[in-house]
Write an enzyme that holds these catalytic residues in place. Structure first.
Site, PDB file in Angstrom:
ATOM      1  N   HIS A   1      -8.031  -5.128  -0.676  1.00  0.00           N
ATOM      2  CA  HIS A   1      -6.729  -4.500  -0.425  1.00  0.00           C
ATOM      3  C   HIS A   1      -6.006  -5.125   0.762  1.00  0.00           C
ATOM      4  O   HIS A   1      -4.791  -5.330   0.725  1.00  0.00           O
ATOM      5  CB  HIS A   1      -6.953  -3.012  -0.184  1.00  0.00           C
ATOM      6  CG  HIS A   1      -5.697  -2.219  -0.002  1.00  0.00           C
ATOM      7  ND1 HIS A   1      -4.774  -2.037  -1.014  1.00  0.00           N
ATOM      8  CD2 HIS A   1      -5.197  -1.563   1.086  1.00  0.00           C
ATOM      9  CE1 HIS A   1      -3.761  -1.303  -0.571  1.00  0.00           C
ATOM     10  NE2 HIS A   1      -3.997  -1.007   0.691  1.00  0.00           N
TER      11      HIS A   1
ATOM     12  N   ASP B   1      -8.569  -6.008  -5.193  1.00  0.00           N
ATOM     13  CA  ASP B   1      -8.202  -4.744  -4.544  1.00  0.00           C
ATOM     14  C   ASP B   1      -9.038  -3.583  -5.105  1.00  0.00           C
ATOM     15  O   ASP B   1      -9.033  -3.326  -6.306  1.00  0.00           O
ATOM     16  CB  ASP B   1      -6.709  -4.484  -4.766  1.00  0.00           C
ATOM     17  CG  ASP B   1      -6.136  -3.406  -3.858  1.00  0.00           C
ATOM     18  OD1 ASP B   1      -6.912  -2.589  -3.331  1.00  0.00           O
ATOM     19  OD2 ASP B   1      -4.902  -3.388  -3.689  1.00  0.00           O
TER      20      ASP B   1
ATOM     21  N   SER C   1       0.835  -1.205   0.000  1.00  0.00           N
ATOM     22  CA  SER C   1       0.000   0.000   0.000  1.00  0.00           C
ATOM     23  C   SER C   1       0.869   1.254   0.000  1.00  0.00           C
ATOM     24  O   SER C   1       1.733   1.405  -0.865  1.00  0.00           O
ATOM     25  CB  SER C   1      -0.952  -0.037   1.200  1.00  0.00           C
ATOM     26  OG  SER C   1      -1.944   0.947   1.115  1.00  0.00           O
TER      27      SER C   1
END
Length: 330
Positions: A304, A271, A128
């Protein structure tokens, strides 16, 4: 637990030309002493920190003695993004958060490494926001990273990501319970409808008839509120939209031609934050100009957050990179 160490950086010029007279950079290291083994830099995500392994390590399934990133063979370093609050000193929080970009954080991390006598990295890995900073580090020094491993991220923020950062920023600046409420919204971006539907199946908690999904969200809001600083959340959220802000497609292609790094893109098929189509597009662009680029995809219903959940898949993907190098050391 590894002790937290500090590096003092002075007269640091940001991308916006502001000069920070002093930036304390906190870090931890695990495994082999600096200078004796290949160095793996681990970049944390939005609410993460430098405690990457050990009893409370957020990536302990990947990093540790005998793990795929084996601290018996590597020096593992993790910096705290300045202002993330992990040092516990409220005086070190950053209030003018819009001054900073991920490129600034990447440059700060390189300064920290150089102060430790480290010029080259065997690998830089992060998920991320941490993966976005890894990209920025590679852009700054394309010849000094052997393996670039950005996970559940991309080299640039998309309009979708920028839009959600704005919503988060508005909540953080206008809510009466900012961290709590922003976290509720964020959790719906980090997971998927399928993940939540399978987990809760419309069940309720007795006796108040609260839906279990509501209780789960409220729990996550309270949990983050109790351990995270508002100034830190504002900064980390803002940094997300600055990923790749100083770059464009032309400069990205030029980076691909220049870099000597083996680039391992790791996407998550579900995601919502850094979408899989963006990662596939990045791979297609890079492979035109760079030989050593590889695409990997985690299969998960969890969205995610799969980079913090699907450890078995991540271990399998990372084994070839880290175990091959370990065998050379042996």
């Amino acid at each position: 637990m590894s002790s937290i160490h500090k590096i003092d950086l002075f007269d640091f010029r940001l991308e916006n030309a502001a000069v920070k007279r002093w930036i304390p950079l906190y870090y931890q290291y695990f495994g082999q002493p600096v200078g004796t083994a290949p160095v793996v830099l681990v970049n944390h995500a939005l609410t993460g920190n430098s405690q990457v392994t050990g009893e409370n390590g957020w990536w302990k399934s990947l990093i540790g003695s005998g793990a795929v990133i084996d601290t018996d063979y590597y020096t593992v370093i993790a910096f705290n993004i300045p202002g993330n609050g992990y040092d516990g000193n409220p005086d070190n929080l950053i209030l003018n958060y819009t001054d900073f970009t991920t490129k600034d954080i990447a440059a700060i991390f390189w300064e920290g490494l150089e102060s430790l006598g480290i010029q080259k990295l065997f690998a830089v890995i992060g998920g991320s926001l941490g993966g976005g900073i890894a990209w920025e580090m590679a852009f700054l020094k394309p010849l000094q990273i052997e393996n670039l491993i950005p996970i559940a991220t991309d080299w640039k923020a998309t309009d979708w990501l920028i839009a959600n950062v704005l919503v988060q920023d508005k909540i953080l600046n206008n809510s009466e319970n900012p961290i709590h409420d922003a976290r509720l919204h964020a959790m719906l971006l980090y997971r998927t409808p399928l993940s939540l539907n399978k987990k809760f199946n419309r069940e309720q908690n007795d006796p108040n008839k609260e839906y279990k999904v509501e209780g789960w969200l409220l729990h996550h809001g309270e949990k983050l509120k109790n351990r995270f600083q508002l100034a830190s959340y504002k900064l980390m959220n803002h940094l997300l939209k600055t990923i790749g802000e100083a770059s464009h497609c032309g400069s990205f292609l030029q980076f691909g031609k220049e870099t000597t790094a083996h680039i391992h893109l790791v996407a998550v098929d579900s995601d919502y934050f850094f979408t899989v189509d963006q990662n596939r597009e990045t791979y297609e662009i890079l492979k035109r100009v760079h030989t050593n680029v590889y695409y990997h995809e985690i299969q998960s219903i969890h969205g995610h957050d799969a980079f913090l959940i699907e450890f078995e898949q991540l271990n399998t993907l990372l084994q070839k990179i880290f175990i091959t190098a370990k065998q050379k050391i042996q």
